[in-house]
Motif scaffolding. Structure first.
Motif, short mmCIF file in Angstrom:
data_model
loop_
_atom_site.label_atom_id
_atom_site.label_comp_id
_atom_site.label_asym_id
_atom_site.label_seq_id
_atom_site.Cartn_x
_atom_site.Cartn_y
_atom_site.Cartn_z
N PRO A 36 0.78 -1.24 0.11
CA PRO A 36 -0.38 0.02 0.19
C PRO A 36 0.73 1.09 -0.02
O PRO A 36 1.80 1.17 0.71
CB PRO A 36 -0.44 -0.10 1.15
N PRO A 37 0.69 2.43 -1.07
CA PRO A 37 1.42 3.57 -0.87
C PRO A 37 1.57 4.51 0.10
O PRO A 37 2.32 4.80 0.55
CB PRO A 37 0.28 4.55 -2.34
N ASP A 38 0.23 4.03 1.16
CA ASP A 38 0.22 4.67 2.18
C ASP A 38 1.46 4.41 3.20
O ASP A 38 1.44 3.33 3.05
CB ASP A 38 -0.84 5.35 3.26
N ASP A 39 2.06 5.09 4.45
CA ASP A 39 3.07 4.64 5.22
C ASP A 39 2.77 3.37 6.47
O ASP A 39 3.15 3.37 7.44
CB ASP A 39 4.46 5.08 4.72
N ASP A 196 -5.04 -5.72 -10.70
CA ASP A 196 -5.94 -5.58 -9.54
C ASP A 196 -5.25 -5.44 -8.46
O ASP A 196 -5.23 -5.97 -7.72
CB ASP A 196 -7.21 -6.47 -9.55
N ARG A 197 -5.32 -4.02 -7.52
CA ARG A 197 -4.58 -3.69 -6.15
C ARG A 197 -5.88 -4.42 -4.81
O ARG A 197 -5.39 -4.26 -3.80
CB ARG A 197 -4.50 -2.26 -5.99
N SER A 198 -7.28 -4.58 -5.81
CA SER A 198 -8.56 -4.18 -4.52
C SER A 198 -7.98 -5.08 -2.91
O SER A 198 -8.69 -4.57 -2.43
CB SER A 198 -9.70 -5.05 -5.64
N PHE A 199 -7.30 -6.12 -3.43
CA PHE A 199 -7.18 -7.46 -1.83
C PHE A 199 -6.17 -6.46 -0.92
O PHE A 199 -6.93 -6.65 -0.33
CB PHE A 199 -6.96 -8.15 -2.63
N LEU A 200 -5.52 -5.77 -1.89
CA LEU A 200 -4.40 -4.56 -0.98
C LEU A 200 -4.67 -3.61 -0.37
O LEU A 200 -4.55 -3.28 1.04
CB LEU A 200 -3.34 -4.62 -1.47
N GLU A 201 -5.43 -2.69 -1.31
CA GLU A 201 -6.51 -2.10 -0.26
C GLU A 201 -7.68 -1.98 0.13
O GLU A 201 -7.91 -0.93 0.62
CB GLU A 201 -7.30 -0.45 -1.86
N ARG A 202 -7.96 -3.48 0.79
CA ARG A 202 -9.98 -3.80 1.06
C ARG A 202 -8.76 -3.31 3.19
O ARG A 202 -8.50 -2.98 3.53
CB ARG A 202 -9.85 -4.58 1.39
#
Ligand code: URA
Length: 202
Positions: A36-39, A196-202
Motif C-alpha cells: 500500500p502506498p501510504d506508509d 488489480d490492487r483491490s485485495f491490498l486496498e480493502r
C-alpha cells in the motif's frame, strides 16, 4: 514478479508448491504490508493461523507472482543446498527466469541472490539492493537483463522472531518490509496498471 527462494522446505515438498510454509506465509504478508502506498504499518498476521487470509492472499498474489527456488529438490534436514545441487539446477532456474520474463525478480536470501548475480552477495549488508542481472537466452544465447531486489531470507527473519516489532517500525522483519517497498515501488513504476490492487486496498 518472480520470487526465487533457496529450496523447498517440508511443507513445500509435500505440496509441490513453493513458499506455502511458515516462511512463505511471512513473505506474502510482508509483501501485502509493503505494497500500500501510504506508509501506515499494521501488525503482521499470525503465521499458521488465519488460514483464510493466507489462502486469499496467495490466490491474489498468484495472479502476477511466479514462485520458484534456486534448488528444486528439498535438501535433507533443511540444510543449505550444496554447490553441486545449485549448479545442477542453475540452467533450469535461468530458463525459468527467461520463460517468466518478470518485471522484477525478488531473491529471498543469499543463495538465490548469489546464484543469479554470479558472485557472492553479502546479504546482511546488501539486502534492499536492486541489482541488474542477466540470464542467457536459451534461444539466442544472448544475455537478457532483469532488475533483482535482494532481501533477507524469511526463515532467518522467523529465527530472529521480531515480527511483533513491525508495528513500531523496528527490527529486521520491518527492515525487510522496507526493502520490499523499494522493489514494489519499482514494479509499480514499470507496470502500475496491469494488476488489480483491490485485495491490498480493502
Ligand atoms: N519456501 C520456499 O519454497 N523457499 C524458501 O526459500 C523459503 C520458503
Amino acid at each position: 514478479l518472480l520470487i526465487v527462494g533457496e529450496a523447498p522446505g517440508a511443507t513445500e515438498d509435500e505440496s509441490g508448491v513453493p513458499f506455502v510454509g511458515d516462511g512463505g506465509q511471512l513473505l506474502m504478508d510482508m509483501i501485502a504490508k509493503a505494497w500500500p502506498p501510504d506508509d501506515e504499518m499494521t501488525s503482521l498476521r499470525r503465521i499458521g493461523e488465519d488460514e483464510t487470509y493466507f489462502r486469499e492472499l496467495r490466490t491474489y498474489l498468484d495472479k502476477f507472482v511466479f514462485w520458484t527456488n534456486a534448488a528444486l529438490c528439498r535438501p535433507p534436514e533443511n540444510r543449505n543446498p550444496t554447490a553441486l545441487e545449485l549448479k545442477s539446477c542453475r540452467e533450469r532456474l535461468e530458463r525459468t527466469v527467461y520463460a517468466v520474463d518478470p518485471v522484477l525478480i525478488i531473491a529471498a536470501g543469499k543463495i538465490p541472490a548469489s546464484i543469479l548475480l554470479g558472485k557472492t552477495v553479502q546479504i546482511t549488508e546488501k539486502h534492499g539492493t536492486i541489482y541488474d542481472i542477466a540470464v542467457k537466452s536459451p534461444v539466442t544465447g544472448d544475455p537478457v537483463r532483469y532488475p533483482m531486489l535482494v532481501i533477507l531470507h524469511p526463515a532467518y527473519l522467523l529465527r530472529q522472531g521480531d515480527q511483533n516489532l513491525v508495528k513500531s517500525r523496528k527490527g529486521v522483519t520491518y527492515a525487510t518490509i522496507q526493502d520490499l517497498r523499494e522493489g514494489l515501488r519499482l514494479l509499480d513504476a514499470l507496470h502500475r496498471d496491469t494488476y488489480d490492487r483491490s485485495f491490498l486496498e480493502r
